[in-house]
Design an enzyme around this catalytic site. Structure first.
Site, PDB file in Angstrom:
ATOM      1  N   ASN A 114     -12.083 -39.215 -16.054  1.00  0.00           N
ATOM      2  CA  ASN A 114     -12.013 -40.572 -16.595  1.00  0.00           C
ATOM      3  C   ASN A 114     -11.519 -41.531 -15.505  1.00  0.00           C
ATOM      4  O   ASN A 114     -11.268 -41.112 -14.383  1.00  0.00           O
ATOM      5  CB  ASN A 114     -11.099 -40.602 -17.832  1.00  0.00           C
ATOM      6  CG  ASN A 114      -9.733 -40.051 -17.505  1.00  0.00           C
ATOM      7  OD1 ASN A 114      -9.054 -40.544 -16.624  1.00  0.00           O
ATOM      8  ND2 ASN A 114      -9.344 -38.997 -18.203  1.00  0.00           N
TER       9      ASN A 114
ATOM     10  N   LYS B 200     -25.967 -23.903 -18.142  1.00  0.00           N
ATOM     11  CA  LYS B 200     -27.122 -23.834 -17.235  1.00  0.00           C
ATOM     12  C   LYS B 200     -27.668 -25.239 -17.045  1.00  0.00           C
ATOM     13  O   LYS B 200     -28.157 -25.850 -17.973  1.00  0.00           O
ATOM     14  CB  LYS B 200     -28.195 -22.925 -17.839  1.00  0.00           C
ATOM     15  CG  LYS B 200     -27.838 -21.461 -17.740  1.00  0.00           C
ATOM     16  CD  LYS B 200     -29.065 -20.583 -18.026  1.00  0.00           C
ATOM     17  CE  LYS B 200     -28.651 -19.124 -18.037  1.00  0.00           C
ATOM     18  NZ  LYS B 200     -27.973 -18.715 -19.268  1.00  0.00           N
TER      19      LYS B 200
ATOM     20  N   PHE C 291       1.256 -42.424 -24.726  1.00  0.00           N
ATOM     21  CA  PHE C 291       0.535 -43.657 -24.452  1.00  0.00           C
ATOM     22  C   PHE C 291      -0.698 -43.710 -25.345  1.00  0.00           C
ATOM     23  O   PHE C 291      -1.180 -42.677 -25.811  1.00  0.00           O
ATOM     24  CB  PHE C 291       0.108 -43.720 -22.980  1.00  0.00           C
ATOM     25  CG  PHE C 291       1.093 -44.463 -22.137  1.00  0.00           C
ATOM     26  CD1 PHE C 291       2.329 -43.915 -21.864  1.00  0.00           C
ATOM     27  CD2 PHE C 291       0.796 -45.722 -21.632  1.00  0.00           C
ATOM     28  CE1 PHE C 291       3.254 -44.603 -21.099  1.00  0.00           C
ATOM     29  CE2 PHE C 291       1.710 -46.427 -20.864  1.00  0.00           C
ATOM     30  CZ  PHE C 291       2.941 -45.866 -20.604  1.00  0.00           C
TER      31      PHE C 291
ATOM     32  N   LYS D 173      -1.610 -42.608 -34.136  1.00  0.00           N
ATOM     33  CA  LYS D 173      -1.313 -41.606 -33.087  1.00  0.00           C
ATOM     34  C   LYS D 173       0.144 -41.188 -33.139  1.00  0.00           C
ATOM     35  O   LYS D 173       0.482 -40.016 -32.976  1.00  0.00           O
ATOM     36  CB  LYS D 173      -1.645 -42.169 -31.696  1.00  0.00           C
ATOM     37  CG  LYS D 173      -3.014 -41.731 -31.251  1.00  0.00           C
ATOM     38  CD  LYS D 173      -3.442 -42.316 -29.942  1.00  0.00           C
ATOM     39  CE  LYS D 173      -4.960 -42.448 -29.975  1.00  0.00           C
ATOM     40  NZ  LYS D 173      -5.497 -43.156 -28.850  1.00  0.00           N
TER      41      LYS D 173
HETATM   42  N1  CTP Z   1      -2.973 -36.756 -24.712  1.00  0.00           N
HETATM   43  C1  CTP Z   1      -2.655 -35.446 -24.472  1.00  0.00           C
HETATM   44  N2  CTP Z   1      -3.602 -34.473 -24.538  1.00  0.00           N
HETATM   45  C2  CTP Z   1      -4.889 -34.788 -24.830  1.00  0.00           C
HETATM   46  C3  CTP Z   1      -5.232 -36.129 -25.077  1.00  0.00           C
HETATM   47  C4  CTP Z   1      -4.258 -37.093 -24.997  1.00  0.00           C
HETATM   48  O1  CTP Z   1      -1.489 -35.166 -24.185  1.00  0.00           O
HETATM   49  N3  CTP Z   1      -5.794 -33.820 -24.864  1.00  0.00           N
HETATM   50  C5  CTP Z   1      -1.917 -37.758 -24.698  1.00  0.00           C
HETATM   51  C6  CTP Z   1      -2.082 -38.844 -23.660  1.00  0.00           C
HETATM   52  O2  CTP Z   1      -1.394 -38.534 -22.472  1.00  0.00           O
HETATM   53  C7  CTP Z   1      -1.429 -40.028 -24.355  1.00  0.00           C
HETATM   54  C8  CTP Z   1      -1.679 -39.782 -25.824  1.00  0.00           C
HETATM   55  O3  CTP Z   1      -1.969 -38.389 -25.942  1.00  0.00           O
HETATM   56  O4  CTP Z   1      -0.017 -40.047 -24.162  1.00  0.00           O
HETATM   57  C9  CTP Z   1      -2.810 -40.559 -26.428  1.00  0.00           C
HETATM   58  O5  CTP Z   1      -3.979 -40.396 -25.648  1.00  0.00           O
HETATM   59  P1  CTP Z   1      -5.338 -41.124 -26.047  1.00  0.00           P
HETATM   60  O6  CTP Z   1      -6.378 -40.717 -25.063  1.00  0.00           O
HETATM   61  O7  CTP Z   1      -5.113 -42.598 -26.245  1.00  0.00           O
HETATM   62  O8  CTP Z   1      -5.636 -40.555 -27.468  1.00  0.00           O
HETATM   63  P2  CTP Z   1      -6.234 -39.191 -27.949  1.00  0.00           P
HETATM   64  O9  CTP Z   1      -5.128 -38.298 -28.329  1.00  0.00           O
HETATM   65  O10 CTP Z   1      -7.192 -38.679 -26.940  1.00  0.00           O
HETATM   66  O11 CTP Z   1      -6.949 -39.633 -29.285  1.00  0.00           O
HETATM   67  P3  CTP Z   1      -8.389 -40.343 -29.460  1.00  0.00           P
HETATM   68  O12 CTP Z   1      -9.360 -39.545 -28.663  1.00  0.00           O
HETATM   69  O13 CTP Z   1      -8.603 -40.259 -30.936  1.00  0.00           O
HETATM   70  O14 CTP Z   1      -8.239 -41.751 -28.980  1.00  0.00           O
END
Ligand code: CTP
Length: 395
Positions: free
Chosen positions: A209, A288, A323, A337
């Site tokens: 990302n 693949k 975050f 969240k």
């Molecule tokens: N986070 C994490 N592990 C993951 C995804 C996210 O620890 N696999 C943590 C991020 O570091 C952040 C928080 O979760 O502190 C929220 O991340 P965010 O990407 O905004 O949300 P997601 O949990 O991925 O939820 P969604 O995909 O529904 O937005």
């Protein structure tokens, strides 16, 4: 950053003395009040006028100089200083300081200083490794001096070895650690995750990302300056990690998860600012991807939710902040969240606002807890990091 702080610089007679002009100039730019003292030998390498021009104050060399407004200068300078840095420090001056010899302005003042004292030895390798110099350095450490280890490299005498004075940036980082902030996080262990995670598709490709790691690195830096013992678990970034921080590099979400679990228990505060890739290819070895295929089909699975897992094992007194990056319904989605992951606070930022989110040096953050929503104004990521830490301390 150093407004209202007084830095006393001691320069002794080594060739690296000329580099101290740059250090003084940088300290002035950080708004420090800088005084410089030199040994007579240092004046052979650089003149007091250089430092006087940079600091706008008299550079003291001679204890018995009568050409100044009367005060007992070595005592007043020692009392005024918030930190003393002697750099470069010759073997001779190290020997004097380690043995309480005070026969010039600098060594006399150093003896009277009660502030943090930092010293950067710089000399020829054979002199540096001489047991008498090493013993004196150990003595200084025992008396509470912080010793900046010399670096290896090409020395002025042409030899290659240890003894080189570290860069200006390193010297300044020691001063900043000493006096830039109140130590309100002293004794606290802070664990920060930052940067992007990468998920391998095949030996060539990966999913990731846009995270640059700037927000997490700013949090780690501010927590360090505020006295915390900081561990930074970081995905691959292009930026320099902060000094004095235990950096743990990782690539994938799985690696980040393992490192977080290993370090979480001992942490008092956990701040998860990493942008963890939500998905990874399922069974990588079975994927693949034929170059001739115009449509690639990759089977994906969700990565482990690190924050959620850590919150499951949260221990008493521990504070966990996550975050949230949202493109819409910032507050509503972030509140969800907070509940779903069961953490203590979410620092929410909208990806739609200009100057916020990935890659910028600024952010617009809203701090959300179970019973409060605090919308912070537009600010730098360093300022936002401080506000997040302030909020955690106050809770
Ligand atoms: N986070 C994490 N592990 C993951 C995804 C996210 O620890 N696999 C943590 C991020 O570091 C952040 C928080 O979760 O502190 C929220 O991340 P965010 O990407 O905004 O949300 P997601 O949990 O991925 O939820 P969604 O995909 O529904 O937005």
């Amino acid at each position: 950053m150093l407004k209202g702080k007084s830095v006393l610089i001691g320069v002794t007679g080594g060739i690296a003395a000329y580099k101290m002009a740059g250090v003084c100039s940088s300290l002035i730019k950080l708004h420090a009040d800088v005084d410089v003292m030199m040994t007579e030998n240092a004046c052979n390498f650089i003149t007091p006028i250089t430092f006087e021009s940079l600091t706008s104050s008299k550079c003291m060399v001679d204890t018995f100089d009568r050409n100044f407004q009367f005060d007992i200068r070595h005592i007043s300078a020692a009392q005024k200083a918030d930190v003393l840095l002697i750099a470069p420090a010759t073997a001779n001056v190290i020997g004097k300081l380690a043995n309480g010899i005070a026969d010039d302005m600098l060594t006399t003042t150093a003896l009277a200083c009660r502030c943090d004292k930092i010293i950067a030895p710089a000399m020829n390798t054979n002199m540096f490794v001489n047991p008498v110099v090493q013993d004196n350095i150990e003595k200084l450490k025992k008396y509470g001096w912080t010793v900046i280890p010399p670096e290896s490299g090409r020395l002025a005498c042409g030899a290659i070895g240890t003894g080189k004075m570290p860069s200006e940036e390193v010297l300044i980082s020691y001063i900043l650690r000493s006096i830039a902030c109140n130590k309100d996080l002293s004794g606290k262990k802070v664990l920060v995750t930052a940067g992007p995670t990468c998920e391998t598709i095949d030996p060539v490709r990966y999913i990731t990302n846009h995270s640059t790691g700037k927000m997490g690195y700013a949090i780690a830096n501010r927590a360090m300056l505020r006295g915390a013992d900081v561990t930074l678990i970081t995905g691959k970034t292009q930026i320099q990690p902060p000094p004095f921080v235990n950096v743990v590099p990782v690539v994938s979400a799985e690696e980040m998860y393992n490192e977080v679990i290993e370090n979480a228990d001992s942490a008092d505060i956990i701040i998860m600012a990493a942008a963890v890739a939500d998905y990874r290819p399922k069974n990588v070895s079975d994927q693949k991807i034929k170059k001739s295929d115009s449509d690639m089909e990759i089977k994906l699975e969700r990565t482990k939710d690190i924050l959620k897992e850590v919150c499951k094992h949260k221990r008493n007194g521990q504070f966990i902040c996550g975050f949230s990056m949202e493109t819409e319904n910032l507050i509503e989605n972030s509140r969800k969240k907070l509940e779903k992951k069961n953490c203590d606070m979410i620092a929410a930022n909208s990806l739609k606002c200009e100057g916020a989110g990935f890659g910028t040096d600024t952010n617009i953050i809203t701090l959300i807890t179970n019973d409060s929503i605090n919308e912070l104004p537009f600010m730098t990521k360093e300022q936002a990091a401080d506000r997040i830490l302030d909020a955690i301390i106050s809770i």
